[in-house]
Motif scaffolding. Structure first.
Motif, PDB file in Angstrom:
ATOM      1  N   ARG A 167       7.538   6.589   7.631  1.00  0.00           N
ATOM      2  CA  ARG A 167       7.874   7.764   8.428  1.00  0.00           C
ATOM      3  C   ARG A 167       8.931   8.561   7.675  1.00  0.00           C
ATOM      4  NH1 ARG A 167       7.790   5.113  14.267  1.00  0.00           N
ATOM      5  NH2 ARG A 167       5.584   4.590  14.310  1.00  0.00           N
ATOM      6  N   LYS A 227       4.498   6.563  -0.540  1.00  0.00           N
ATOM      7  CA  LYS A 227       4.692   7.127   0.792  1.00  0.00           C
ATOM      8  C   LYS A 227       5.998   6.649   1.423  1.00  0.00           C
ATOM      9  CE  LYS A 227       1.085   6.861   3.516  1.00  0.00           C
ATOM     10  NZ  LYS A 227      -0.138   6.346   4.169  1.00  0.00           N
ATOM     11  N   LEU A 228       6.527   7.453   2.334  1.00  0.00           N
ATOM     12  CA  LEU A 228       7.679   7.075   3.144  1.00  0.00           C
ATOM     13  C   LEU A 228       7.220   6.243   4.332  1.00  0.00           C
ATOM     14  CD1 LEU A 228       9.632  10.453   3.385  1.00  0.00           C
ATOM     15  CD2 LEU A 228      10.184   8.498   1.943  1.00  0.00           C
ATOM     16  N   ASP A 248       0.827  -1.211   0.000  1.00  0.00           N
ATOM     17  CA  ASP A 248       0.000   0.000   0.000  1.00  0.00           C
ATOM     18  C   ASP A 248       0.861   1.260   0.000  1.00  0.00           C
ATOM     19  OD1 ASP A 248      -2.239  -1.601  -0.002  1.00  0.00           O
ATOM     20  OD2 ASP A 248      -2.699  -1.296   2.133  1.00  0.00           O
ATOM     21  N   PHE A 249       1.905   1.267   0.824  1.00  0.00           N
ATOM     22  CA  PHE A 249       2.797   2.430   0.869  1.00  0.00           C
ATOM     23  C   PHE A 249       3.477   2.617  -0.479  1.00  0.00           C
ATOM     24  CE2 PHE A 249       1.864   2.824   5.174  1.00  0.00           C
ATOM     25  CZ  PHE A 249       2.573   3.848   5.771  1.00  0.00           C
ATOM     26  N   HIS A 250       3.872   1.501  -1.106  1.00  0.00           N
ATOM     27  CA  HIS A 250       4.526   1.577  -2.413  1.00  0.00           C
ATOM     28  C   HIS A 250       3.582   2.179  -3.459  1.00  0.00           C
ATOM     29  CE1 HIS A 250       7.099   0.611  -5.763  1.00  0.00           C
ATOM     30  NE2 HIS A 250       6.102  -0.051  -6.327  1.00  0.00           N
ATOM     31  N   GLU A 290       1.198   4.210  -3.060  1.00  0.00           N
ATOM     32  CA  GLU A 290       0.954   5.624  -2.788  1.00  0.00           C
ATOM     33  C   GLU A 290       2.239   6.458  -2.811  1.00  0.00           C
ATOM     34  OE1 GLU A 290      -1.325   5.912   0.829  1.00  0.00           O
ATOM     35  OE2 GLU A 290      -2.595   4.228   0.231  1.00  0.00           O
TER      36      GLU A 290
END
Length: 96
Positions: free
Chosen positions: A62, A59-60, A53-55, A57
């Protein structure tokens, strides 16, 4: 490497560290969650899903770039696998 830790302490260290890193992705787990195989499977699925999911989007984790978290987590597991490989875990009596 490892300062003489036994297998169980090494495994617990690896899992505790991974839980900390998973927390960077919002995967929160209580400290004793890793005790049962089904709970470990659920945790790993949650961690994998969070990474994906982070990938998607961009996103980092943190402040960490996601590729750093993945590489660092994989290296950490391998480093301790090598540590265990370096140890002779057989019983001294069984060796004769």
């Amino acid at each position: 490497r490892g300062g003489g830790r036994d297998r169980d302490r090494i495994v617990n260290h690896v899992l505790a560290t991974e839980r900390d890193w998973a927390g960077k992705l919002g995967v929160e787990t209580p400290p004793d969650l890793m005790l049962a195989a089904d709970e470990l499977k659920t945790y790993r699925e949650d961690f994998r899903t969070a990474i994906r999911d982070f990938h998607k989007e961009g996103k980092l984790a943190r402040k960490w770039p996601l590729h750093f978290l993945i590489r660092h987590a994989a290296y950490h597991v391998m480093d301790h696998a090598w540590e265990l490989e370096d140890k002779d875990l057989t019983d001294a009596e069984a060796r004769g």
